[in-house]
Design an enzyme around this catalytic site. Structure first.
Site, mmCIF file in Angstrom:
data_model
loop_
_atom_site.group_PDB
_atom_site.id
_atom_site.type_symbol
_atom_site.label_atom_id
_atom_site.label_comp_id
_atom_site.label_asym_id
_atom_site.label_seq_id
_atom_site.Cartn_x
_atom_site.Cartn_y
_atom_site.Cartn_z
ATOM 1 N N HIS A 154 20.328 6.784 22.755
ATOM 2 C CA HIS A 154 20.929 5.465 23.016
ATOM 3 C C HIS A 154 22.116 5.523 23.976
ATOM 4 C CE1 HIS A 154 18.177 3.775 20.284
ATOM 5 N NE2 HIS A 154 18.864 3.861 19.160
ATOM 6 N N GLU A 161 13.099 -3.095 18.806
ATOM 7 C CA GLU A 161 13.767 -2.686 20.039
ATOM 8 C C GLU A 161 12.791 -2.748 21.212
ATOM 9 O OE1 GLU A 161 15.862 1.139 19.147
ATOM 10 O OE2 GLU A 161 15.203 0.668 17.108
ATOM 11 N N ARG A 174 15.490 8.100 22.660
ATOM 12 C CA ARG A 174 15.861 9.517 22.762
ATOM 13 C C ARG A 174 15.348 10.118 24.058
ATOM 14 N NH1 ARG A 174 14.553 8.212 17.493
ATOM 15 N NH2 ARG A 174 16.174 8.776 15.974
ATOM 16 N N HIS A 232 19.867 -3.703 19.205
ATOM 17 C CA HIS A 232 19.578 -2.907 18.014
ATOM 18 C C HIS A 232 19.932 -3.666 16.734
ATOM 19 C CE1 HIS A 232 19.162 0.847 15.662
ATOM 20 N NE2 HIS A 232 18.563 1.340 16.745
ATOM 21 N N SER A 233 19.631 -4.959 16.704
ATOM 22 C CA SER A 233 19.849 -5.729 15.480
ATOM 23 C C SER A 233 18.829 -5.332 14.414
ATOM 24 C CB SER A 233 19.728 -7.230 15.754
ATOM 25 O OG SER A 233 20.841 -7.691 16.487
ATOM 26 N N TYR A 234 19.288 -5.364 13.163
ATOM 27 C CA TYR A 234 18.425 -5.112 12.010
ATOM 28 C C TYR A 234 18.099 -6.459 11.373
ATOM 29 C CZ TYR A 234 19.774 -0.124 12.021
ATOM 30 O OH TYR A 234 19.994 1.199 12.353
#
Length: 344
Positions: free
Chosen positions: A101, A309, A76, A175-177
């Protein structure tokens, strides 16, 4: 080892890298979006350890940024503006009055050019994109190369390389979970995590850094020893409360250990170790995942996955003492993060 490619919705390409041990990584040229990291558990059963949508159309307007490449600036940017060399630049406001982002048309929405390569002990693809001056409000014509590479040691590496013709701001991430249970059979509560970090960044009510860097000592943010996430999620600590009872915070790495992060899932036996030359990481525990988003594993649930991240800090645009996101004209931006998988 091999590379395969198929065409999906909207004529996107999905590429799969496969090694000789049964691990594979799949991703789209749209947003560089990772749709699968398939690794074996302790019994050799291969499952996906990242969250993916059942319908690929859901990646088009995705508030969760599932699996996507993020830029120009991950995180942000306060008040969607910053100054470089005395000139102020205004970004798109896409989260209240802030820019998140890279804005609505950030790198997660771009079609990346793909150049596959294969060597004896690794396979990969180079993704390229040229971002024009003032795209998203950011100065400079920026040329970017991101490499996704898989080897036979079950190491998946994301390498970032970029250069701008003007001073600009840049910090890229993925930004993989992650959910090591496999196919999101369980939430992340019973997985453990360990960070090589003594400090975290304090946030305000809008999740914008206040400018304060705090010690993790005697707080829920002390993850220096192997820690069960169940013991942290839901904490009433004020910083956890403002993030919807979870983590959405930046940690500054000590870089005292080879592994900056270690995640384990005791039931499957899977272990993921993260190595990086990035100075910090935003740790997000999927606090805002909602059931109206249909994952390949079923309706999304809060804490279905964790984002790791790796990046510098957007707070550096407004405060001193943070890992800087400024990139000088002609300077080469070179960062990498390696995710290494094994089973107990």
């Amino acid at each position: 080892m091999n590379i395969t490619e198929q065409v999906t919705v909207n004529e996107w390409k999905e590429v799969t890298l496969t090694n000789d041990t049964g691990m594979s990584v799949s991703f789209l040229n749209y947003g560089g979006t990772i749709t699968g990291i398939n690794v074996p558990d302790q019994n050799g059963h291969v499952e996906n350890v990242v969250l993916a949508y059942e319908n690929y159309e859901d990646y088009i307007d995705d508030p969760n940024y599932l699996g996507a490449l993020i830029g120009r600036v991950a995180g942000r940017v306060d008040r969607a503006s910053f100054s470089i060399n005395g000139e102020e630049y205004h970004l798109q406001e896409n989260e209240g009055t802030n820019s998140l982002h890279g804005g609505e048309q950030g790198f997660h929405t771009k079609l990346w050019e793909l150049s596959p390569f294969q060597e004896e002990d690794k396979v990969g693809v180079i993704l390229t994109y040229d971002s024009p001056h003032l795209e998203g409000g950011y100065p400079g014509n920026l040329s970017i190369q991101v490499t996704y590479q898989l080897n036979n040691k079950n190491e998946f590496t994301i390498s970032y390389s970029a250069k701008s013709d003007q001073d600009t701001a840049l910090t890229l991430t993925n930004h993989s979970y992650f959910n090591l249970s496999g196919d999101a059979k369980r939430t992340i509560h019973d997985q453990t995590i360990q960070f090589d970090s003594n400090q975290f960044v304090e946030l305000d009510a809008n999740l914008i850094p206040t400018g304060k860097i705090e010690s993790v000592q005697e707080t829920p943010f002390d993850l220096r020893e192997e820690t069960l996430l169940r013991d942290k999620l839901g904490s009433t600590h004020p910083q956890m409360d403002l993030a919807n009872l979870g983590f959405d915070h930046s940690f500054l790495f000590n870089h005292d250990k080879e592994e900056s992060v270690v995640v384990k899932d005791g039931k499957s036996g899977r272990v993921m170790k993260l190595m990086t030359n990035q100075p910090a990481i935003v740790f997000y525990t999927g606090n805002n995942l909602m059931e109206d988003h249909k994952l390949a594993s079923g309706p999304a649930k809060k804490h279905d996955g964790m984002c790791l991240e790796t990046q510098a800090s957007p707070a550096s645009l407004h405060h001193e003492g943070f890992p800087d996101v400024r990139l000088k004209a002609g300077e080469l931006y070179e960062k990498y993060t390696t995710f290494s998988f094994e089973a107990l």
